[in-house]
Design an enzyme around this catalytic site. Structure first.
Site, PDB file in Angstrom:
ATOM      1  N   ILE A   1      69.982  37.703   2.117  1.00 37.57           N
ATOM      2  CA  ILE A   1      71.185  37.067   2.652  1.00 37.57           C
ATOM      3  C   ILE A   1      71.413  37.604   4.062  1.00 37.57           C
ATOM      4  CG2 ILE A   1      73.699  36.921   2.411  1.00 37.57           C
ATOM      5  CD1 ILE A   1      73.249  36.922  -0.631  1.00 37.57           C
ATOM      6  N   MET A  17      64.345  35.444   1.065  1.00 34.94           N
ATOM      7  CA  MET A  17      65.252  35.795  -0.031  1.00 34.94           C
ATOM      8  C   MET A  17      66.215  36.939   0.312  1.00 34.94           C
ATOM      9  SD  MET A  17      64.379  33.373  -1.995  1.00 34.94           S
ATOM     10  CE  MET A  17      65.142  33.661  -3.589  1.00 34.94           C
ATOM     11  N   HIS A  34      66.660  25.003  -0.002  1.00 35.47           N
ATOM     12  CA  HIS A  34      67.224  25.594  -1.212  1.00 35.47           C
ATOM     13  C   HIS A  34      66.857  24.698  -2.397  1.00 35.47           C
ATOM     14  CE1 HIS A  34      69.973  27.906  -3.661  1.00 35.47           C
ATOM     15  NE2 HIS A  34      70.412  26.764  -4.154  1.00 35.47           N
ATOM     16  N   ASN A  83      67.433  25.961   6.360  1.00 38.95           N
ATOM     17  CA  ASN A  83      67.024  26.615   5.111  1.00 38.95           C
ATOM     18  C   ASN A  83      66.689  25.541   4.093  1.00 38.95           C
ATOM     19  OD1 ASN A  83      66.705  28.705   3.106  1.00 38.95           O
ATOM     20  ND2 ASN A  83      68.705  28.121   2.281  1.00 38.95           N
ATOM     21  N   GLN A 137      58.275  18.177  -4.100  1.00 41.55           N
ATOM     22  CA  GLN A 137      59.178  17.418  -3.234  1.00 41.55           C
ATOM     23  C   GLN A 137      59.646  18.248  -2.031  1.00 41.55           C
ATOM     24  OE1 GLN A 137      59.421  14.186  -3.641  1.00 41.55           O
ATOM     25  NE2 GLN A 137      58.071  14.503  -5.393  1.00 41.55           N
TER      26      GLN A 137
END
Ligand code: GAR
EC number: 2.1.2.2
Length: 198
Positions: free
Chosen positions: A92, A90, A109, A107, A173
């Site tokens: 940037i 988490m 998301h 990554n 998922q």
């Protein structure tokens, strides 16, 4: 055999699924798990799976992103990863850092990108009245959550869904999607994978 390092910030459930997938005839192995938070629960889970871990506490650097990343990259480079997976990481990352792993940093998301980059993805999908939500695995580029798509998994948004209930459905998922995308990527297959809830 490809070497995979994984960065986490929290519980690390996606990291566990990635590590557990890399056995047998899988073309990659997990070599290191790192976190920006020494208290991240996922570090102990990685250790229990036999993967070396490290933490660089971003708070020590008081907003000096370059100094934080200089510390973060040291153990990563020492582990000589071919692939770097962000799994609930988490922070940037600066373009400088990203460029060190260009074309080999993935990554996950929790939205159907390009919808909802950034935070609060599930609430934003509910507020927009979307019929579907999901998760995306993409290559990391300097622009946040905007790199080339490697895979997407879709779930329905159900009547009465809260951010938490939708997040839980999406996470199931994510756990299917990320290991499959990583395996394909490690084999050199960059064609996007599309999954929908079974
Ligand atoms: C996952 O839902 C992942 O998609 C999300 O954080 C969660 C981490 O869970 N990542 C982001 O929001 C990245 N911007 P985990 O620690 O149990 O894998």
């Amino acid at each position: 055999m490809k070497r995979v390092a994984i960065l986490i910030s929290g519980g690390g459930s996606n990291m566990v699924k990635l590590v557990e997938s890399m056995t047998g005839d899988h073309p990659a192995r997990a070599v290191l798990v790192g976190s920006n938070d020494p208290a991240a629960a996922g570090l102990a889970r990685a250790g229990a799976l036999g993967v070396p871990t490290f933490a660089i506490d971003h708070r020590i650097y008081k907003g000096d992103r370059a100094a934080f990343e200089a510390a973060l990259i040291e153990p990563l480079l020492a582990a000589q990863p071919d692939i770097l997976c962000l799994a609930g990481f988490m922070r940037i990352l600066t373009p400088d850092f990203v460029s060190r792993f260009q074309g080999r940093m993935l990554n996950i998301h929790p939205s159907l990108l390009p919808k909802y980059p950034g935070l609060h993805t599930h609430q934003r999908a509910i507020d927009a009245g979307d019929a579907e939500a999901g998760a995306t695995v993409h290559l990391v580029t300097p622009e946040l959550d905007a790199g080339p798509l490697l895979g997407q998994a879709r779930v329905p948004v159900l009547p009465g869904d809260t951010s938490d209930s939708l997040a839980a459905r999406v996470l199931v998922q994510e756990h299917r999607l990320y290991p499959q995308v990583l395996r394909r990527f490690a084999q050199g297959d960059l064609t996007p994978l599309h999954l929908s809830a079974a």
